[in-house]
Design a protein around this motif. Structure first.
Motif, short mmCIF file in Angstrom:
data_model
loop_
_atom_site.label_atom_id
_atom_site.label_comp_id
_atom_site.label_asym_id
_atom_site.label_seq_id
_atom_site.Cartn_x
_atom_site.Cartn_y
_atom_site.Cartn_z
N LEU A 1 -87.03 17.23 -28.84
CA LEU A 1 -88.29 17.29 -29.60
C LEU A 1 -88.45 16.04 -30.46
CD1 LEU A 1 -90.83 18.72 -30.64
CD2 LEU A 1 -89.38 19.94 -32.28
N SER A 2 -87.36 15.59 -31.08
CA SER A 2 -87.45 14.39 -31.91
C SER A 2 -87.83 13.17 -31.07
CB SER A 2 -86.13 14.14 -32.65
OG SER A 2 -85.12 13.67 -31.77
N GLU A 3 -87.34 13.10 -29.84
CA GLU A 3 -87.70 11.99 -28.95
C GLU A 3 -89.18 12.05 -28.59
OE1 GLU A 3 -84.40 10.38 -26.15
OE2 GLU A 3 -84.27 12.57 -26.03
N ASP A 4 -89.68 13.25 -28.32
CA ASP A 4 -91.10 13.40 -27.97
C ASP A 4 -91.99 13.04 -29.16
OD1 ASP A 4 -90.50 14.17 -25.40
OD2 ASP A 4 -90.72 16.32 -25.77
N TYR B 1 -94.60 13.70 -41.44
CA TYR B 1 -93.23 14.13 -41.20
C TYR B 1 -93.15 14.85 -39.87
CZ TYR B 1 -93.15 13.71 -46.33
OH TYR B 1 -93.28 13.28 -47.62
N ASP B 2 -91.98 14.81 -39.23
CA ASP B 2 -91.74 15.66 -38.07
C ASP B 2 -91.54 17.10 -38.55
OD1 ASP B 2 -91.88 13.54 -36.35
OD2 ASP B 2 -89.72 13.26 -36.16
N HIS B 3 -91.88 18.05 -37.68
CA HIS B 3 -91.72 19.47 -37.99
C HIS B 3 -90.76 20.11 -36.99
CE1 HIS B 3 -95.21 18.63 -40.44
NE2 HIS B 3 -95.19 19.85 -40.94
N VAL B 4 -90.16 21.22 -37.41
CA VAL B 4 -89.16 21.88 -36.59
C VAL B 4 -89.80 22.63 -35.43
CG1 VAL B 4 -87.49 22.10 -38.46
CG2 VAL B 4 -89.18 23.92 -38.08
N GLU C 1 -95.58 21.02 -34.59
CA GLU C 1 -94.62 20.04 -34.05
C GLU C 1 -95.29 18.78 -33.55
OE1 GLU C 1 -93.04 24.07 -32.36
OE2 GLU C 1 -94.93 23.25 -33.13
N PHE C 2 -96.48 18.95 -32.98
CA PHE C 2 -97.18 17.80 -32.43
C PHE C 2 -98.49 17.52 -33.18
CE2 PHE C 2 -94.58 19.19 -28.73
CZ PHE C 2 -93.79 18.05 -28.65
#
Length: 565
Positions: free
Chosen positions: A181-184, A274-277, A283-284
């Motif tokens: 997910l972090s890569e995406d 920020y990124d979300h979990v 998330e996106f």
């Protein structure tokens, strides 16, 4: 380095002695598969808990190198491990008994955002893991209860460490999905600007939250669906093809009836920096990382700020090129917030009509005819918004529910209708033709002056002891001076507020010299943090466990609100 048996013997020897005997336990102990460091021992059972840390060698932890070969993966991995450690640690907290905080175990409780924290770090060169947490050393009254501490450190803690900090013992598929997910998310962030976008909201996103005090997603709500005219797609390394609404650079107006989702969309964009979990629903939702929420902030202090782009020729003759006040009005504070955001190199302003000063945002044509331009000190935002984009490359996203004057300068107009966005740009532009356009200033204003240089904190250096205290997410204090951050709305976590307090203190004591401007100071501070870690700004012999990484934008916002800058 001592062995765990040394610690066991020491605990046996100090049992039932006065509480200060616990000070003898400070040091690092080898527990076989990990090292336990007792970094700081509390003064008594009612004081702040003792500070401990766990260190696991990379070869023992066993996490694949591909899971921490970039900065964003390191943050995602450590965030996940902190969450696992919190889950296991909370189950054993207070199983040991005693007075005060006896038996407490605590570590950072992560929210919906993925943040870099001091609670868990990884050395990218060898995979070593460090986790910093707190424990309440047990006592009977103010007498050492070493048997209960033995229970905590030898009976309860080892299983917690084993089940959360070793790759072989955790849910590897879950961790893999976190890294993927972090890569995406990183892929989208990297492509935003080149695609001419300032933000992206994926189809199917869940934007509403449970409540005003909860960041968890609302169940059974309308999921986001992009209008065809703004639908873009990304090919992601793991998610594959993903579609959603891309908000282009320029001036975007979000309109609609009350309670139809305008502010909900803006709030999601605010935290999209920020990124979300996984499972958050946002998330996106990805926003330009420099985006700043701009609002009125009655009563805030302003120090030597050039607000002349928006406010000039005050009746009292006060200088607005280097404006200073301890209690700004709504319009003056919002003008300062805009200029200070420009100073941080922000590329996107996020503005909600509901939290703005009306006289700062707009003067309609009728008012301009009645009260002539040379009689009004305020140049409203609507008259500068096009200039901000074309001259400074700063886009704006504005939520409006009552004022249609922004239809004229807007490039894109989106209506939220029962939480579904609709492109109404053409229709709104056609309707606006029947209404007069706000006249613009004839001359361009000079660039704001950002050469604000502040001297070192000599008044702080003279203090025998400097006390930094966090007051929830909304403020921190340095000795008796409180820095109010209630309206710096993109702070997501109390630990960021704590980090901002230490960052400001470090900058005042070590970086401000009367020669470097505020932006240069913030850049140097962020460089220190990024290369040496958050602990580099601490005046402490041990790593505090309760700091989370702030953005440069929030660092400068905190500096600007410190009355003794």
């Amino acid at each position: 380095m001592k062995s765990s048996s040394n610690l066991k013997s020491l605990l046996k020897n100090i049992d039932r002695k006065g509480y200060p005997a616990y000070k003898n336990t400070q040091g690092t102990y080898d527990f076989g598969t990990y090292f336990l460091s007792i970094d700081h021992v509390q003064g008594d059972p009612f004081a702040s808990p003792s500070k401990l840390s766990i260190h696991v060698k990379g070869r023992s932890a066993g996490f694949p190198a591909s899971f921490y070969d970039t900065k964003y993966k390191q943050v995602a991995l450590c965030d996940h491990l902190t969450r696992l450690f919190y889950q296991t640690l909370s189950k054993i907290s207070f199983r040991a008994k005693g007075s005060g905080k006896s038996g407490l175990f605590s570590v950072s409780k992560c929210g919906q955002q993925v943040l870099e924290r001091t609670a868990c770090t990884i050395n990218p060169s060898n995979g070593d893991i460090s986790v910093h947490f707190e424990a309440g050393f047990p006592a009977n009254g103010r007498t050492v209860n070493a048997r209960e501490l033995d229970k905590m450190l030898f009976g309860l803690l080892p299983d917690c460490v084993s089940s959360s900090l070793f790759y072989k013992n955790i849910d590897q598929k879950m961790l893999e999905s976190v890294i993927y997910l972090s890569e995406d998310q990183h892929t989208i962030r990297k492509k935003l600007s080149s695609m001419g976008l300032v933000a992206f909201i994926a189809d199917g996103s869940v934007l509403p939250r449970e409540s005003g005090i909860s960041q968890k997603p609302l169940r059974n709500c309308v999921k986001f669906q992009s209008p065809d005219t703004y639908r873009v797609s990304f090919e992601l390394p793991h998610q594959g093809m993903i579609t959603g609404m891309g908000i282009p650079k320029g001036i975007t107006l979000i309109v609609g009836g009350g309670y139809h989702g305008k502010s909900t969309l803006l709030k999601a964009l605010e935290l999209g920096v920020y990124d979300h979990v996984k499972g958050d629903g946002r998330e996106f939702v990805i926003t330009d990382p420099t985006a700043m929420k701009i609002r009125a902030e009655d009563g805030r202090s302003i120090t030597n700020t050039d607000i002349s782009m928006f406010i000039n020729n005050l009746p009292n003759g006060k200088n607005t090129v280097s404006f200073d006040t301890e209690g700004a009005s709504g319009s003056t504070s919002q003008a300062a917030n805009v200029v200070e955001a420009m100073e941080t190199d922000s590329s996107l302003f996020l503005i909600d009509e509901d939290t703005s000063a009306t006289n700062f945002m707009i003067r309609d044509e009728l008012m301009q005819r009645v009260v002539l331009r040379d009689q009004e000190p305020i140049t409203p935002f609507i008259e500068r918004i096009r200039e901000l984009y074309e001259r400074y490359d700063i886009s704006s996203i504005i939520v409006a529910g009552s004022c249609g004057s922004y239809f004229h300068p807007a490039d894109h107009i989106i209506q939220m209708d029962q939480y579904i966005p609709k492109d109404i740009t053409t229709a709104a532009k056609d309707a606006a033709k029947d209404f007069p356009m706000v006249s613009l200033p004839e001359k361009k204003h000079p660039d704001p002056c950002f050469d604000r240089c502040f001297n070192a904190g000599n008044h702080l250096k003279k203090e025998r002891k400097i006390k930094m205290k966090t007051l929830g997410k909304d403020a921190f204090s340095i000795n008796k001076d409180t820095v109010d951050l209630r309206y710096v709305e993109q702070i997501a976590d109390t630990e960021q507020t704590t980090a901002l307090g230490y960052a400001l203190l470090y900058a005042k004591l070590h970086l401000m010299d009367g020669k470097k401007d505020l932006c240069a100071v913030a850049d140097e501070l962020m460089q220190i943090i990024e290369t040496k870690g958050l602990s580099a700004i601490l005046d402490s012999k041990y790593v505090k466990s309760n700091l989370a990484m702030p953005r440069k934008q929030e660092v400068m916002a905190a500096m600007n609100r410190y009355r003794k800058l």
